[in-house]
Design a protein around this motif. Structure first.
Motif, PDB file in Angstrom:
ATOM      1  N   LEU A  75      42.243  14.058 -20.951  1.00  0.00           N
ATOM      2  CA  LEU A  75      41.815  13.990 -19.553  1.00  0.00           C
ATOM      3  C   LEU A  75      41.828  12.562 -19.036  1.00  0.00           C
ATOM      4  O   LEU A  75      42.200  12.298 -17.890  1.00  0.00           O
ATOM      5  CB  LEU A  75      40.410  14.592 -19.419  1.00  0.00           C
ATOM      6  N   ARG A  76      41.439  11.615 -19.874  1.00  0.00           N
ATOM      7  CA  ARG A  76      41.437  10.212 -19.454  1.00  0.00           C
ATOM      8  C   ARG A  76      42.857   9.730 -19.178  1.00  0.00           C
ATOM      9  O   ARG A  76      43.108   9.055 -18.166  1.00  0.00           O
ATOM     10  CB  ARG A  76      40.789   9.363 -20.552  1.00  0.00           C
ATOM     11  N   ALA A 134      45.422  11.610 -18.397  1.00  0.00           N
ATOM     12  CA  ALA A 134      45.911  12.316 -17.214  1.00  0.00           C
ATOM     13  C   ALA A 134      45.369  11.681 -15.931  1.00  0.00           C
ATOM     14  O   ALA A 134      46.097  11.523 -14.947  1.00  0.00           O
ATOM     15  CB  ALA A 134      45.528  13.784 -17.289  1.00  0.00           C
ATOM     16  N   MET A 135      44.079  11.307 -15.922  1.00  0.00           N
ATOM     17  CA  MET A 135      43.500  10.689 -14.738  1.00  0.00           C
ATOM     18  C   MET A 135      44.115   9.317 -14.472  1.00  0.00           C
ATOM     19  O   MET A 135      44.366   8.942 -13.318  1.00  0.00           O
ATOM     20  CB  MET A 135      41.987  10.549 -14.909  1.00  0.00           C
ATOM     21  N   GLN A 136      44.390   8.542 -15.525  1.00  0.00           N
ATOM     22  CA  GLN A 136      45.042   7.246 -15.346  1.00  0.00           C
ATOM     23  C   GLN A 136      46.432   7.412 -14.757  1.00  0.00           C
ATOM     24  O   GLN A 136      46.834   6.663 -13.859  1.00  0.00           O
ATOM     25  CB  GLN A 136      45.109   6.502 -16.680  1.00  0.00           C
ATOM     26  N   PHE A 164      47.461   9.975 -12.973  1.00  0.00           N
ATOM     27  CA  PHE A 164      47.319  10.474 -11.598  1.00  0.00           C
ATOM     28  C   PHE A 164      46.961   9.343 -10.634  1.00  0.00           C
ATOM     29  O   PHE A 164      47.481   9.272  -9.522  1.00  0.00           O
ATOM     30  CB  PHE A 164      46.242  11.555 -11.569  1.00  0.00           C
ATOM     31  N   ASN A 165      46.069   8.437 -11.064  1.00  0.00           N
ATOM     32  CA  ASN A 165      45.681   7.324 -10.198  1.00  0.00           C
ATOM     33  C   ASN A 165      46.784   6.282 -10.055  1.00  0.00           C
ATOM     34  O   ASN A 165      46.823   5.541  -9.078  1.00  0.00           O
ATOM     35  CB  ASN A 165      44.417   6.651 -10.742  1.00  0.00           C
ATOM     36  N   GLN A 199      50.012   6.949  -9.805  1.00  0.00           N
ATOM     37  CA  GLN A 199      51.133   7.440  -8.976  1.00  0.00           C
ATOM     38  C   GLN A 199      51.138   6.858  -7.566  1.00  0.00           C
ATOM     39  O   GLN A 199      52.178   6.414  -7.081  1.00  0.00           O
ATOM     40  CB  GLN A 199      51.109   8.965  -8.928  1.00  0.00           C
TER      41      GLN A 199
END
Length: 414
Positions: free
Chosen positions: A391-392, A394-396, A398-399, A401
């Motif tokens: 999750l970490r 994936a969030m990195q 996503f941020n 992009q």
């Protein structure tokens, strides 16, 4: 069309409740002379040490109970705020905005303690659930309907104030009724001596409202939820105001409204915590004499738990009076954990008379597959760690992009 759907759901729920209530006043069946211990099923082997399972039960129930108190207490306070002539800043939509997520978390975090309780007290919890099966099976339906109603009340400007008030009132009544069912089952499992009454009313709607402990215990839970709901309102407002720079009329309005909610939340916390003390005193004197003696000097750990709960509660009230929100939060969590441990010790003591007939029912002394259970916990820790890492990452990604898009667009423009 949507309005007719709402009406249809309400009619179905009312019909189901009337059917269950009808069973309470059904004609008495032929009575049978059966001892309480004969109705307790033989316990199964525990998969691990009872002390490990009991510790996991207390920890998981602690998290679940915090979330349940937040949902129930916030729903009641939001309903009161909706019917006030001068509601708090933010309106009822702000009060209900977080509750669908909180209810979902409360339900999900309630699975683990329920499973652990079914393992440790399976002979008793399963039996009490069957005796009140109609009420117990209604809980998932009521929770789903509450969840749906919370999402409707979150609709913002799409819902009129009058319609939202009615929805919040319905949500509060449903949550209070769900709490009533859960307290009923938790008290019924402690009274196997009342189980033979099932032969008089074998409809699966047996209740335990005649127990002297039921009313003070329900009020104790209710006042605890209202106190936590007020404290959560104050903590949520304090967190929003954290680091907010006042520059302009809008920022000043937000700060003034947040401070008003903090003050109101802390006032509710102090009031309902005092009422919880009163309900706790009633509950203490409603307990059987030998159980009450445990908390008044007869038992070291139970007396210590009661002293810690009273001292921690008094310190929490003083912290709230001085406006120290986070100190009150920490003290409330500590008191809640102590009360949960005291609750478990009370349950073991009340079930002790039945341990002789059925091998150590309430006492965590039997051992089973400790190695297999330890391997399960090890795999669970590894799995949760891997999930957090995924999750970490994936969030990195996503941020990152939007920044990459901004760079590419800037390069193309050059």
């Amino acid at each position: 069309m949507t309005r007719y759907l709402y009406y249809s759901i309400v009619v179905v729920l009312l019909g189901a409740l009337l059917y269950m209530a009808h069973g309470i006043y059904a004609p008495l069946a032929a009575s049978a002379s059966v001892s309480a211990t004969a109705l307790i099923p033989a316990p199964m082997q525990m998969p691990s040490s009872g002390y490990i399972l009991k510790t996991l039960l207390i920890i998981t129930f602690f998290v679940h109970f915090i979330l349940v108190n937040i949902v129930l207490g916030s729903a009641v306070l939001a309903t009161v705020n909706a019917f006030k002539k001068t509601p708090l800043p933010g309106g009822t939509a702000a009060d209900a905005a977080f509750m669908p997520d909180a209810l979902a978390l409360a339900v999900n975090f309630g699975v683990a303690p329920l499973l652990f309780a079914q393992v440790v007290y399976e002979s008793l919890l399963y039996s009490s659930s069957v005796l009140m099966a109609l009420w117990w099976l209604a809980v998932p339906l009521l929770v789903m309907f509450t969840y749906y109603a919370l999402y409707i009340s979150k609709g913002g400007s799409r819902q009129s104030n009058g319609w939202r008030r009615l929805l919040l009132l319905l949500i509060t009544l449903l949550l209070l009724f769900i709490a009533f069912i859960l307290v009923t089952n938790n008290t019924l499992m402690l009274r196997p001596d009342t189980w033979p009454e099932w032969f008089k009313k074998p409809g699966g709607n047996m209740l335990n409202t005649g127990d002297a402990v039921f009313a003070p215990r329900y009020l104790f839970v209710l006042f605890s939820a209202l106190a936590v709901g007020g404290l959560f309102m104050a903590a949520r407002s304090a967190w929003r105001l954290r680091g907010l720079a006042v520059n302009g009329a809008e920022a000043e309005r937000l700060v003034a409204g947040g401070n008003e909610r903090i003050k109101y939340g802390l006032h509710c916390y102090q009031l309902f915590l005092l009422l919880q003390f009163c309900a706790g005193l009633w509950l203490l004197f409603a307990l059987p004499q030998h159980i009450r003696a445990m908390f008044t000097g007869g038992g070291v750990w139970t007396t210590l738990a009661l002293a810690l709960a009273i001292t921690g509660g008094a310190c929490a009230i003083l912290a709230a009076r001085n406006g120290k929100v986070w100190a009150a939060v920490c003290l409330e969590f500590a008191v809640m954990l102590v009360l949960i441990v005291a609750r478990d010790m009370t349950r073991v003591a009340m079930l002790a008379p039945y341990a002789g007939a059925k091998e150590a029912l309430p006492l965590p002394v039997r051992h089973g597959q400790d190695a297999a259970f330890a391997f399960f916990l090890f795999c669970a820790v590894i799995g949760v760690t891997a999930l957090v890492w995924i999750l970490r990452v994936a969030m990195q990604a996503f941020n990152a992009q939007p920044h990459e898009r901004a760079k590419s667009s800037g390069g193309e423009g050059a």
